[in-house]
Design a protein around this motif. Structure first.
Motif, mmCIF file in Angstrom:
data_model
loop_
_atom_site.group_PDB
_atom_site.id
_atom_site.type_symbol
_atom_site.label_atom_id
_atom_site.label_comp_id
_atom_site.label_asym_id
_atom_site.label_seq_id
_atom_site.Cartn_x
_atom_site.Cartn_y
_atom_site.Cartn_z
ATOM 1 N N ARG A 185 -5.899 -0.999 -2.050
ATOM 2 C CA ARG A 185 -5.425 -0.445 -0.777
ATOM 3 C C ARG A 185 -4.248 0.480 -1.044
ATOM 4 O O ARG A 185 -3.498 0.289 -1.985
ATOM 5 C CB ARG A 185 -4.955 -1.557 0.164
ATOM 6 C CG ARG A 185 -6.040 -2.487 0.598
ATOM 7 C CD ARG A 185 -5.435 -3.579 1.480
ATOM 8 N NE ARG A 185 -6.439 -4.536 1.839
ATOM 9 C CZ ARG A 185 -7.081 -4.538 3.003
ATOM 10 N NH1 ARG A 185 -6.779 -3.651 3.916
ATOM 11 N NH2 ARG A 185 -7.994 -5.442 3.262
ATOM 12 N N ALA A 226 -1.122 2.929 1.241
ATOM 13 C CA ALA A 226 -0.368 2.993 2.486
ATOM 14 C C ALA A 226 -1.176 3.681 3.577
ATOM 15 O O ALA A 226 -1.855 4.678 3.324
ATOM 16 C CB ALA A 226 0.947 3.742 2.261
ATOM 17 N N SER A 227 -1.094 3.163 4.776
ATOM 18 C CA SER A 227 -1.822 3.772 5.893
ATOM 19 C C SER A 227 -1.304 5.164 6.216
ATOM 20 O O SER A 227 -2.023 5.980 6.787
ATOM 21 C CB SER A 227 -1.759 2.880 7.138
ATOM 22 O OG SER A 227 -0.418 2.738 7.568
ATOM 23 N N SER A 228 -0.076 5.461 5.814
ATOM 24 C CA SER A 228 0.481 6.791 6.078
ATOM 25 C C SER A 228 -0.057 7.848 5.122
ATOM 26 O O SER A 228 0.228 9.022 5.277
ATOM 27 C CB SER A 228 2.006 6.750 6.008
ATOM 28 O OG SER A 228 2.428 6.386 4.705
ATOM 29 N N ALA A 270 4.830 1.384 3.434
ATOM 30 C CA ALA A 270 3.786 0.360 3.534
ATOM 31 C C ALA A 270 4.350 -1.032 3.254
ATOM 32 O O ALA A 270 3.999 -1.996 3.942
ATOM 33 C CB ALA A 270 2.646 0.675 2.573
ATOM 34 N N GLN A 295 6.283 -2.181 6.231
ATOM 35 C CA GLN A 295 5.382 -2.515 7.346
ATOM 36 C C GLN A 295 4.464 -3.692 7.016
ATOM 37 O O GLN A 295 3.547 -3.991 7.772
ATOM 38 C CB GLN A 295 4.543 -1.292 7.731
ATOM 39 C CG GLN A 295 5.349 -0.085 8.157
ATOM 40 C CD GLN A 295 6.270 -0.382 9.323
ATOM 41 O OE1 GLN A 295 5.883 -1.045 10.276
ATOM 42 N NE2 GLN A 295 7.501 0.099 9.248
ATOM 43 N N HIS A 296 4.673 -4.327 5.885
ATOM 44 C CA HIS A 296 3.904 -5.498 5.443
ATOM 45 C C HIS A 296 2.421 -5.196 5.247
ATOM 46 O O HIS A 296 1.569 -6.068 5.401
ATOM 47 C CB HIS A 296 4.088 -6.677 6.419
ATOM 48 C CG HIS A 296 5.502 -7.122 6.519
ATOM 49 N ND1 HIS A 296 6.030 -8.123 5.726
ATOM 50 C CD2 HIS A 296 6.536 -6.692 7.303
ATOM 51 C CE1 HIS A 296 7.296 -8.290 6.016
ATOM 52 N NE2 HIS A 296 7.639 -7.438 6.962
ATOM 53 N N GLU A 297 2.113 -3.956 4.871
ATOM 54 C CA GLU A 297 0.721 -3.570 4.660
ATOM 55 C C GLU A 297 0.127 -4.167 3.396
ATOM 56 O O GLU A 297 -1.097 -4.194 3.238
ATOM 57 C CB GLU A 297 0.593 -2.042 4.600
ATOM 58 C CG GLU A 297 0.867 -1.373 5.919
ATOM 59 C CD GLU A 297 0.729 0.146 5.866
ATOM 60 O OE1 GLU A 297 0.014 0.653 4.968
ATOM 61 O OE2 GLU A 297 1.324 0.809 6.713
ATOM 62 N N PHE A 298 0.972 -4.642 2.489
ATOM 63 C CA PHE A 298 0.490 -5.234 1.258
ATOM 64 C C PHE A 298 0.706 -6.759 1.234
ATOM 65 O O PHE A 298 0.696 -7.372 0.166
ATOM 66 C CB PHE A 298 1.144 -4.578 0.036
ATOM 67 C CG PHE A 298 0.872 -3.114 -0.072
ATOM 68 C CD1 PHE A 298 -0.416 -2.610 0.023
ATOM 69 C CD2 PHE A 298 1.903 -2.211 -0.262
ATOM 70 C CE1 PHE A 298 -0.680 -1.248 -0.077
ATOM 71 C CE2 PHE A 298 1.660 -0.851 -0.376
ATOM 72 C CZ PHE A 298 0.361 -0.367 -0.280
ATOM 73 N N VAL A 346 -3.410 -9.748 4.178
ATOM 74 C CA VAL A 346 -4.187 -8.556 4.488
ATOM 75 C C VAL A 346 -5.393 -8.430 3.549
ATOM 76 O O VAL A 346 -6.413 -7.850 3.905
ATOM 77 C CB VAL A 346 -3.292 -7.288 4.380
ATOM 78 C CG1 VAL A 346 -4.084 -6.020 4.539
ATOM 79 C CG2 VAL A 346 -2.167 -7.359 5.393
#
Length: 130
Positions: free
Chosen positions: A11, A13-15, A118, A121-124, A128
């Protein structure tokens, strides 16, 4: 023996835009891998070569993320150096280099900041990846 993840299991970063190179993260039930997707051009299988990754146990990666979220320098497990050319170099610190690997990953400022965002923002978070 641990399985080797595919490129698609990492995965970013969503950005990040789909075409943008990024810090890539993979988590399974035993470890967290960090990889640079710019290296995908050197991969001739769907699996990411372990030698291209930094490998941390989940506790180590949580320490790394906590430092980033606190706005503090990462001082354990992962070494992040800003080089003279502006690139950020990721490598394992001496404490865990035997288990984390000897890969050196290079990211530009935008890639690095997307990774930091990311993490903030706790994306990792491990949840998840389940």
């Amino acid at each position: 023996m641990l399985s080797t993840p595919t490129v698609g299991q990492f995965r970013k970063a969503s950005s990040s835009s789909p075409q943008q190179a990024c810090v890539m993260v993979y988590r399974d039930d035993q470890r967290t891998l960090i990889w640079d997707d710019k290296l995908a051009a050197t991969v001739d299988t769907p699996h990411v070569p372990p030698g291209q990754c930094l490998s941390f146990d989940h506790e180590q990666f949580e320490v790394i993320q906590e430092a980033i979220r606190a706005g503090e320098p990462v001082s354990r497990f992962l070494v992040i150096n800003r080089r003279f050319d502006g690139l950020y170099e990721f490598s394992a610190d001496a404490e865990c280099s035997a288990s984390a690997g000897d890969a050196r990953l290079y990211f530009d400022h935008r890639e690095f900041m997307a990774f930091v965002d990311a993490v903030e923002q706790h994306e990792f978070a491990q949840s998840v990846f389940v």
